[in-house]
Design a protein around this motif. Structure first.
Motif, PDB file in Angstrom:
ATOM      1  N   MET A 445      15.114  11.942  28.276  1.00 33.20           N
ATOM      2  CA  MET A 445      15.582  13.323  28.412  1.00 33.20           C
ATOM      3  C   MET A 445      15.081  13.829  29.749  1.00 33.20           C
ATOM      4  O   MET A 445      13.874  13.866  29.961  1.00 33.20           O
ATOM      5  CB  MET A 445      14.966  14.200  27.315  1.00 33.20           C
ATOM      6  N   GLY A 446      15.962  14.193  30.666  1.00 26.75           N
ATOM      7  CA  GLY A 446      15.511  14.578  31.998  1.00 26.75           C
ATOM      8  C   GLY A 446      14.815  13.370  32.600  1.00 26.75           C
ATOM      9  O   GLY A 446      15.362  12.266  32.632  1.00 26.75           O
ATOM     10  N   ASP A 447      13.587  13.561  33.043  1.00 29.57           N
ATOM     11  CA  ASP A 447      12.855  12.424  33.609  1.00 29.57           C
ATOM     12  C   ASP A 447      11.910  11.797  32.609  1.00 29.57           C
ATOM     13  O   ASP A 447      11.144  10.898  32.935  1.00 29.57           O
ATOM     14  CB  ASP A 447      12.032  12.897  34.824  1.00 29.57           C
ATOM     15  N   GLU A 448      11.991  12.328  31.370  1.00 28.50           N
ATOM     16  CA  GLU A 448      10.963  11.892  30.422  1.00 28.50           C
ATOM     17  C   GLU A 448      11.481  10.930  29.383  1.00 28.50           C
ATOM     18  O   GLU A 448      12.598  11.047  28.901  1.00 28.50           O
ATOM     19  CB  GLU A 448      10.394  13.117  29.710  1.00 28.50           C
ATOM     20  N   ARG A 449      10.615  10.013  29.032  1.00 24.92           N
ATOM     21  CA  ARG A 449      10.911   9.076  27.966  1.00 24.92           C
ATOM     22  C   ARG A 449      10.635   9.803  26.640  1.00 24.92           C
ATOM     23  O   ARG A 449       9.663  10.547  26.512  1.00 24.92           O
ATOM     24  CB  ARG A 449       9.974   7.891  28.146  1.00 24.92           C
ATOM     25  N   THR A 450      11.528   9.604  25.657  1.00 19.50           N
ATOM     26  CA  THR A 450      11.274  10.213  24.342  1.00 19.50           C
ATOM     27  C   THR A 450      11.145   9.108  23.304  1.00 19.50           C
ATOM     28  O   THR A 450      11.602   7.975  23.511  1.00 19.50           O
ATOM     29  CB  THR A 450      12.434  11.148  23.918  1.00 19.50           C
ATOM     30  N   TYR A 451      10.509   9.446  22.227  1.00 17.65           N
ATOM     31  CA  TYR A 451      10.392   8.515  21.113  1.00 17.65           C
ATOM     32  C   TYR A 451      10.591   9.379  19.863  1.00 17.65           C
ATOM     33  O   TYR A 451       9.647   9.980  19.346  1.00 17.65           O
ATOM     34  CB  TYR A 451       9.009   7.860  21.142  1.00 17.65           C
ATOM     35  N   SER A 452      11.853   9.498  19.422  1.00 21.87           N
ATOM     36  CA  SER A 452      12.168  10.509  18.399  1.00 21.87           C
ATOM     37  C   SER A 452      13.041   9.931  17.285  1.00 21.87           C
ATOM     38  O   SER A 452      13.434   8.769  17.316  1.00 21.87           O
ATOM     39  CB  SER A 452      12.893  11.694  19.045  1.00 21.87           C
ATOM     40  N   TYR A 453      13.376  10.801  16.341  1.00 23.04           N
ATOM     41  CA  TYR A 453      14.097  10.372  15.138  1.00 23.04           C
ATOM     42  C   TYR A 453      15.587  10.142  15.380  1.00 23.04           C
ATOM     43  O   TYR A 453      16.184  10.743  16.262  1.00 23.04           O
ATOM     44  CB  TYR A 453      13.961  11.427  14.040  1.00 23.04           C
ATOM     45  N   THR A 454      16.145   9.297  14.500  1.00 27.81           N
ATOM     46  CA  THR A 454      17.594   9.074  14.469  1.00 27.81           C
ATOM     47  C   THR A 454      18.163   9.835  13.282  1.00 27.81           C
ATOM     48  O   THR A 454      17.627   9.748  12.171  1.00 27.81           O
ATOM     49  CB  THR A 454      17.905   7.575  14.268  1.00 27.81           C
ATOM     50  N   VAL A 455      19.235  10.572  13.520  1.00 23.67           N
ATOM     51  CA  VAL A 455      19.901  11.251  12.415  1.00 23.67           C
ATOM     52  C   VAL A 455      21.269  10.603  12.219  1.00 23.67           C
ATOM     53  O   VAL A 455      21.921  10.186  13.183  1.00 23.67           O
ATOM     54  CB  VAL A 455      19.997  12.767  12.695  1.00 23.67           C
ATOM     55  N   ALA A 456      21.656  10.470  10.942  1.00 24.53           N
ATOM     56  CA  ALA A 456      22.975   9.907  10.641  1.00 24.53           C
ATOM     57  C   ALA A 456      23.874  11.011  10.111  1.00 24.53           C
ATOM     58  O   ALA A 456      23.456  11.800   9.260  1.00 24.53           O
ATOM     59  CB  ALA A 456      22.848   8.801   9.599  1.00 24.53           C
ATOM     60  N   LEU A 457      25.078  11.072  10.643  1.00 25.82           N
ATOM     61  CA  LEU A 457      26.059  12.028  10.133  1.00 25.82           C
ATOM     62  C   LEU A 457      27.015  11.261   9.226  1.00 25.82           C
ATOM     63  O   LEU A 457      27.351  10.102   9.485  1.00 25.82           O
ATOM     64  CB  LEU A 457      26.839  12.679  11.275  1.00 25.82           C
ATOM     65  N   ARG A 458      27.438  11.936   8.175  1.00 27.93           N
ATOM     66  CA  ARG A 458      28.380  11.296   7.252  1.00 27.93           C
ATOM     67  C   ARG A 458      29.404  12.339   6.810  1.00 27.93           C
ATOM     68  O   ARG A 458      29.033  13.474   6.475  1.00 27.93           O
ATOM     69  CB  ARG A 458      27.618  10.779   6.029  1.00 27.93           C
ATOM     70  N   ALA A 459      30.663  11.961   6.851  1.00 32.24           N
ATOM     71  CA  ALA A 459      31.711  12.842   6.324  1.00 32.24           C
ATOM     72  C   ALA A 459      32.692  11.954   5.582  1.00 32.24           C
ATOM     73  O   ALA A 459      33.020  10.860   6.038  1.00 32.24           O
ATOM     74  CB  ALA A 459      32.416  13.584   7.450  1.00 32.24           C
TER      75      ALA A 459
END
Ligand code: XMP
Length: 510
Positions: A445-459
């Protein structure tokens, strides 16, 4: 006292379309009821029928266990319409011949000729949906052929004098575009009153509830869905402050849901008690990751909270429930599940509470409830809402539930659902949801490394939630939603879309 309205009774011989026949008659303003194919005439007559339909089904009239209606029905003077198997049965029992004539006819076929009472007022081409292996090859005495196709000379029959009619095709499905007119002609033959309109249903339900409840007090559990919300409005109209509606906020609802329900129901006169029990539920769920365990805990806590409220505001003589007609249909597939569910709909209240049940929607399909909701003034966003599971977001947060994860998922869900509405896609999906997975992955994100969650969308799109197809949402839409989610919910850096149907997957992830 209310009287039973005129009806068309549909005897179910196991066709996948039986419910659709009932729906079609109701759309035409005529009350209709489904009973098992072998229902005794005395049972049929309790429904105040003006005509009877014999449904289709998988059997052949020559099967040893071929289902049959009560013989007394056939000597009654009620008009009868046989559909597919129903027509074959009528022809066979009256002395005609039914044969397996080689290939099975399946799909659309055009009638080469048609005439007679069922086809009154119909002109031009008539396309019919066929699905049969057996055919009537010789007519019984007194019957005439009133429609044919190239493959099936005897496609529709009638005996005007006895008011017996049969169609080999399915007038109830959309693939028979003029089928509605044919069913309307059958209603005219039956001289049935066509008073089954939303306003009429509403007036009648209010009258029935008043009679049943008298001066008693009624308890209702509100979930925020269309059925219980509509029921609350109906009961408020019928018995005013004798109703206490209890909404238990277990802290696993969608963003702003409690406020939305309060805003929708209180101004319309519903005596609503909202209980914020989120701390209690979250405490009980602490450290729990197993889906079934989560469900059990939520069910148990729900009963406790609900009972405590009932004790505080009671005593109550009646418990109201939003049981619908599909739960109670007595069909060839077995009796409805209403009795099993009766107490457990609200979360499994113990039998010793001994409420009398008030279930005004027992005769209604969901779309009929939605029409009543419109008359009662339920806001559109609740009236047309997708179903939401009782355990709420608990089964959409995979693994352990924490207040932080709930807050993340609420924001994601809100973006997804409001974007679906914004793009006009909400109504064309049956259910849409977001799932917070425990997967964390690397992003930037920008210049930064992230380590975050994955969200799943379902329809998904589905007619009955037993099977479902994943919704083919446009890529452009998914792209917008994905970028909205990662831009607004910083704990998420990856959005995936679930493209599995049910089966093999289920709709929910837990
Ligand atoms: P599945 O995941 O079994 O879901 O394909 C089918 C429908 O049922 C809902 N669902 C639930 N509803 N309590 C409920 O009240 C539950 O525990 C529950 N689990 C699934 C699901 O949202 C879908 O509409």
């Amino acid at each position: 006292m209310s009287t039973v309205p005129n009806s068309i009774v549909i005897l179910d011989f196991g066709s996948q379309y039986t419910r659709l026949i009932a729906r079609r008659f109701r759309e035409l303003g005529s009350f209709s009821v489904i009973l098992p194919g072998n229902a005794p005439l005395e049972r049929i007559m309790r429904e105040n029928p003006k005509g009877v339909v014999l449904s289709g089904g998988p059997s052949s009239v020559y099967d040893e266990a071929a289902p049959q209606p009560d013989a007394a029905l056939l000597s009654s003077d009620l008009p009868i319409l046989g559909v597919c198997y129903g027509m074959q049965f009528l022809a066979h029992q009256a002395g005609g011949t039914v044969e397996r004539v080689g290939k099975r006819e399946y799909g659309k076929a055009e009638l080469t000729q048609f005439s007679g009472d069922l086809f009154t007022g119909l002109e031009g081409e008539f396309v019919a949906w066929m699905s049969h292996s057996d055919s009537v090859t010789r007519l019984p005495t007194g019957y005439t052929v009133v429609a044919s196709t190239l493959d099936t000379p005897v496609t529709a029959i009638e005996n005007q004098q006895l008011k017996r009619y049969g169609v080999q095709f399915h007038p109830e499905v959309v693939h028979t575009p003029k089928g509605g007119q044919l069913l309307e002609n059958f209603l005219a033959i039956c001289q049935v009153e066509r008073t089954w309109t939303a306003q009429h249903i509403l007036d009648e339900l209010i009258g029935n509830v008043k009679t049943q409840v008298g001066s008693g007090r009624v308890l209702l559990g509100i979930s925020g869905g269309v059925d219980s919300s509509t029921l609350a409005l109906l009961l408020a109209k019928a018995v005013g402050t004798q109703l206490t509606a209890v909404f238990v906020d277990h802290g696993l609802l969608r963003l702003g849901e409690r406020q939305q329900v309060e805003k929708a129901l209180r101004p319309l006169g519903v005596n609503l008690v909202c209980v914020d029990a989120s701390e209690r539920f979250l405490g009980a769920l602490k450290g729990i990751s197993d889906p079934e365990e989560k469900r059990k805990i939520i069910g148990r806590e729900f009963i406790r909270v609900f009972e405590a409220e009932a004790g505080q505001y009671g005593p109550f003589e009646f418990l109201a429930q939003g049981t619908l007609y599909p739960d109670v249909i007595e069909s060839a597939g077995g009796e409805g599940a209403a009795n099993i569910k009766s107490h457990h709909n609200v979360g499994g209240l113990p039998d010793d509470l001994e409420f009398k049940l008030v279930e005004p929607f027992r005769t209604l399909f969901k779309d009929e409830v939605r029409e009543i909701a419109l008359l009662l003034g339920l806001p559109e966003d609740i009236r047309m809402r997708h179903p939401f599971p009782g355990p709420g977001l608990a089964i959409r947060i995979l693994g352990e539930i924490t207040p932080e994860k709930i807050a993340i998922l609420q924001r994601v869900d809100d973006i997804f659902i409001s974007s679906l509405r914004e793009f006009g896609l909400y109504g064309s999906t049956s259910q849409a949801l977001a799932v917070l997975t425990p997967i964390r992955s690397v992003g930037v994100m920008g210049d930064e490394r992230t380590y975050s969650y994955t969200v799943a969308l379902r329809a998904v799109t589905t007619a009955d939630f037993m099977t479902a197809q994943f919704a083919r949402l446009p890529y452009e839409f998914l792209e917008v939603v994905s970028s909205r989610i990662v831009n607004h919910v910083h704990e998420i850096n990856r959005v995936v879309y679930d493209i599995t149907s049910k089966p093999p997957a289920t709709i929910e992830w837990e």
